[in-house]
Enzyme design. Structure first.
Site, PDB file in Angstrom:
ATOM      1  N   LYS A  16      -2.130 -35.576 -48.120  1.00 33.97           N
ATOM      2  CA  LYS A  16      -3.499 -35.852 -47.672  1.00 33.97           C
ATOM      3  C   LYS A  16      -4.339 -34.580 -47.614  1.00 33.97           C
ATOM      4  CE  LYS A  16      -2.091 -37.559 -43.716  1.00 33.97           C
ATOM      5  NZ  LYS A  16      -0.629 -37.316 -43.885  1.00 33.97           N
ATOM      6  N   ARG A  91      -4.953 -43.063 -36.811  1.00 25.74           N
ATOM      7  CA  ARG A  91      -3.492 -43.170 -36.907  1.00 25.74           C
ATOM      8  C   ARG A  91      -2.961 -44.322 -36.058  1.00 25.74           C
ATOM      9  NH1 ARG A  91      -2.616 -37.334 -38.472  1.00 25.74           N
ATOM     10  NH2 ARG A  91      -0.461 -37.152 -39.112  1.00 25.74           N
ATOM     11  N   ARG A 125       6.723 -26.644 -46.779  1.00 28.52           N
ATOM     12  CA  ARG A 125       5.276 -26.376 -46.649  1.00 28.52           C
ATOM     13  C   ARG A 125       5.018 -24.994 -46.027  1.00 28.52           C
ATOM     14  NH1 ARG A 125       1.301 -30.787 -44.085  1.00 28.52           N
ATOM     15  NH2 ARG A 125       2.804 -30.775 -42.357  1.00 28.52           N
ATOM     16  N   ARG A 158       4.572 -24.265 -40.235  1.00 27.82           N
ATOM     17  CA  ARG A 158       4.182 -25.016 -39.039  1.00 27.82           C
ATOM     18  C   ARG A 158       5.409 -25.336 -38.211  1.00 27.82           C
ATOM     19  NH1 ARG A 158       0.218 -29.881 -40.741  1.00 27.82           N
ATOM     20  NH2 ARG A 158       1.458 -30.859 -39.101  1.00 27.82           N
ATOM     21  N   ARG A 169       7.975 -37.415 -36.216  1.00 31.64           N
ATOM     22  CA  ARG A 169       6.656 -37.725 -36.783  1.00 31.64           C
ATOM     23  C   ARG A 169       6.732 -38.930 -37.719  1.00 31.64           C
ATOM     24  NH1 ARG A 169       5.614 -32.252 -39.316  1.00 31.64           N
ATOM     25  NH2 ARG A 169       3.711 -33.160 -40.167  1.00 31.64           N
TER      26      ARG A 169
HETATM   27  P1  ADP Z   1       0.581 -34.237 -41.032  1.00 32.38           P
HETATM   28  O1  ADP Z   1      -0.487 -34.653 -41.986  1.00 32.38           O
HETATM   29  O2  ADP Z   1       1.552 -33.277 -41.586  1.00 32.38           O
HETATM   30  O3  ADP Z   1       1.221 -35.379 -40.313  1.00 32.38           O
HETATM   31  P2  ADP Z   1      -1.478 -33.440 -39.143  1.00 32.38           P
HETATM   32  O4  ADP Z   1      -1.910 -32.045 -39.274  1.00 32.38           O
HETATM   33  O5  ADP Z   1      -2.356 -34.516 -39.676  1.00 32.38           O
HETATM   34  O6  ADP Z   1      -0.030 -33.479 -39.801  1.00 32.38           O
HETATM   35  O7  ADP Z   1      -1.175 -33.793 -37.625  1.00 32.38           O
HETATM   36  C1  ADP Z   1      -0.387 -32.928 -36.824  1.00 32.38           C
HETATM   37  C2  ADP Z   1      -0.195 -33.514 -35.446  1.00 32.38           C
HETATM   38  O8  ADP Z   1      -1.470 -33.649 -34.782  1.00 32.38           O
HETATM   39  C3  ADP Z   1       0.392 -34.925 -35.396  1.00 32.38           C
HETATM   40  O9  ADP Z   1       1.814 -34.908 -35.457  1.00 32.38           O
HETATM   41  C4  ADP Z   1      -0.122 -35.420 -34.032  1.00 32.38           C
HETATM   42  O10 ADP Z   1       0.605 -34.839 -32.972  1.00 32.38           O
HETATM   43  C5  ADP Z   1      -1.528 -34.821 -33.993  1.00 32.38           C
HETATM   44  N1  ADP Z   1      -2.531 -35.733 -34.573  1.00 32.38           N
HETATM   45  C6  ADP Z   1      -3.265 -35.524 -35.700  1.00 32.38           C
HETATM   46  N2  ADP Z   1      -4.085 -36.551 -35.933  1.00 32.38           N
HETATM   47  C7  ADP Z   1      -3.874 -37.450 -34.942  1.00 32.38           C
HETATM   48  C8  ADP Z   1      -4.400 -38.740 -34.632  1.00 32.38           C
HETATM   49  N3  ADP Z   1      -5.349 -39.322 -35.399  1.00 32.38           N
HETATM   50  N4  ADP Z   1      -3.942 -39.365 -33.513  1.00 32.38           N
HETATM   51  C9  ADP Z   1      -3.020 -38.802 -32.725  1.00 32.38           C
HETATM   52  N5  ADP Z   1      -2.452 -37.607 -32.964  1.00 32.38           N
HETATM   53  C10 ADP Z   1      -2.873 -36.925 -34.064  1.00 32.38           C
HETATM   54  P1  ADP Z   2      -0.209 -34.008 -45.517  1.00 29.91           P
HETATM   55  O1  ADP Z   2      -1.571 -33.455 -45.252  1.00 29.91           O
HETATM   56  O2  ADP Z   2      -0.241 -35.434 -45.964  1.00 29.91           O
HETATM   57  O3  ADP Z   2       0.739 -33.801 -44.375  1.00 29.91           O
HETATM   58  P2  ADP Z   2       0.084 -31.751 -47.394  1.00 29.91           P
HETATM   59  O4  ADP Z   2      -1.086 -31.879 -48.300  1.00 29.91           O
HETATM   60  O5  ADP Z   2       0.024 -30.714 -46.345  1.00 29.91           O
HETATM   61  O6  ADP Z   2       0.407 -33.208 -46.748  1.00 29.91           O
HETATM   62  O7  ADP Z   2       1.378 -31.545 -48.300  1.00 29.91           O
HETATM   63  C1  ADP Z   2       2.670 -31.364 -47.734  1.00 29.91           C
HETATM   64  C2  ADP Z   2       3.470 -30.375 -48.612  1.00 29.91           C
HETATM   65  O8  ADP Z   2       3.722 -30.963 -49.890  1.00 29.91           O
HETATM   66  C3  ADP Z   2       2.742 -29.069 -48.910  1.00 29.91           C
HETATM   67  O9  ADP Z   2       3.701 -28.047 -48.970  1.00 29.91           O
HETATM   68  C4  ADP Z   2       2.098 -29.294 -50.289  1.00 29.91           C
HETATM   69  O10 ADP Z   2       1.960 -28.071 -51.016  1.00 29.91           O
HETATM   70  C5  ADP Z   2       3.110 -30.204 -50.940  1.00 29.91           C
HETATM   71  N1  ADP Z   2       2.471 -31.200 -51.819  1.00 29.91           N
HETATM   72  C6  ADP Z   2       1.374 -31.933 -51.548  1.00 29.91           C
HETATM   73  N2  ADP Z   2       1.081 -32.770 -52.555  1.00 29.91           N
HETATM   74  C7  ADP Z   2       2.043 -32.579 -53.486  1.00 29.91           C
HETATM   75  C8  ADP Z   2       2.302 -33.163 -54.779  1.00 29.91           C
HETATM   76  N3  ADP Z   2       1.530 -34.142 -55.265  1.00 29.91           N
HETATM   77  N4  ADP Z   2       3.393 -32.737 -55.453  1.00 29.91           N
HETATM   78  C9  ADP Z   2       4.195 -31.792 -54.952  1.00 29.91           C
HETATM   79  N5  ADP Z   2       4.004 -31.191 -53.744  1.00 29.91           N
HETATM   80  C10 ADP Z   2       2.933 -31.573 -53.022  1.00 29.91           C
END
Ligand code: ADP
Ligand code: ADP
Ligand code: ZN
Length: 216
Positions: A16, A91, A125, A158, A169
């Site tokens: 995302k 979410r 990541r 992270r 998660r």
């Molecule tokens: P990822 O895309 O890797 O899951 P995010 O950066 O989007 O991670 O979110 C990291 C953390 O922030 C989540 O595990 C949660 O604790 C919190 N968080 C983010 N967005 C929301 C949401 N919409 N509602 C509740 N908690 C959230």
């Molecule tokens: P999210 O925001 O959904 O948690 P991220 O965009 O942070 O996901 O991506 C999570 C990890 O996967 C990062 O290390 C990123 O570089 C890698 N990644 C994201 N999209 C792809 C893809 N299409 N193919 C391979 N690796 C990817």
């Protein structure tokens, strides 16, 4: 370019953030990441940061009232009047209901990626401490290890990307967020995209599919 108000669904690690940043760079549409907002608050030790620190560390979801309030405030800024990508919000069903009261979406984009690939993505990541650029140890390594290609900042892992927290998660995702797929399907807003190919392919699929959700 048309205006677009989108939410990005999909499990942690689905890409995302990566796809949002490509869209921001190439199309100029602002990304709003609730995760980034919480991490910034924690780093700055604000009142919000102190409240949510332990929750993020545990891989749980921040309470709806808090999350809804920060998104509602952010969506009142002038830069997102026409277009935005909400990356990681809503979410929960309660967040989706609240969002519907203060903004009208064009589409909910669901990036589908299986759990085993997610673990590989998240444990590899790396994120820039300075500009937030996203890398991966294997699929998107920086030119110089540990250093951001874009700004020269240091990369970090992270703390919630360790395997145990990733499992928590993923459970929160399956229990609380996955029901949103049916929620948006019912409303005719769901665009499902295979998130497993390389990022350039995922981006191109998004571009070719999103048009039918946008106003003429
Ligand atoms: P990822 O895309 O890797 O899951 P995010 O950066 O989007 O991670 O979110 C990291 C953390 O922030 C989540 O595990 C949660 O604790 C919190 N968080 C983010 N967005 C929301 C949401 N919409 N509602 C509740 N908690 C959230
Ligand atoms: P999210 O925001 O959904 O948690 P991220 O965009 O942070 O996901 O991506 C999570 C990890 O996967 C990062 O290390 C990123 O570089 C890698 N990644 C994201 N999209 C792809 C893809 N299409 N193919 C391979 N690796 C990817
Ligand atoms: Zn950087």
């Amino acid at each position: 370019m048309q205006t677009m108000k989108l939410i990005f669904l999909g499990p942690p690690g689905a890409g995302k953030g990566t796809i949002s940043k490509m869209i921001t760079e190439r199309l100029g549409i602002p990304q709003i990441s609730t995760g980034d907002m919480f991490r910034a608050a924690i780093k700055e030790k604000t009142a919000l940061g102190l409240k949510v620190q332990a929750i993020l560390a545990a891989g749980a979801l921040v309470p709806d009232e808090l999350t809804i309030a920060i998104v509602k405030e952010r969506l009142s800024w002038p830069d997102v009047r026409q277009s935005y990508i909400l990356d990681g919000f809503p979410r929960t069903i309660a967040q989706a209901d609240a969002l519907a009261e203060f903004s009208e979406l064009d589409a909910a984009v669901d990036f589908e990626v299986k759990d085993d690939l997610i673990l590989f993505r998240l444990t590899g990541r790396r994120v820039c401490t300075s500009c937030g650029a996203i890398y991966h140890r294997v699929t998107k390594p920086p030119k110089v290890e540990g250093i951001c290609d874009l700004c020269g900042g240091n990369l970090y892992i992270r703390s919630d990307d360790q395997e145990e927290t990733v499992k928590a998660r993923l459970k929160a995702y399956h229990d609380e967020t996955e029901p949103l797929i049916g929620y948006y399907q019912k409303r005719g807003l769901l665009l499902t995209i295979d998130g497993s190919p390389d990022a350039e392919t995922v981006y191109n699929t998004f571009i070719s599919e999103i048009g039918r959700f946008l106003k003429k």
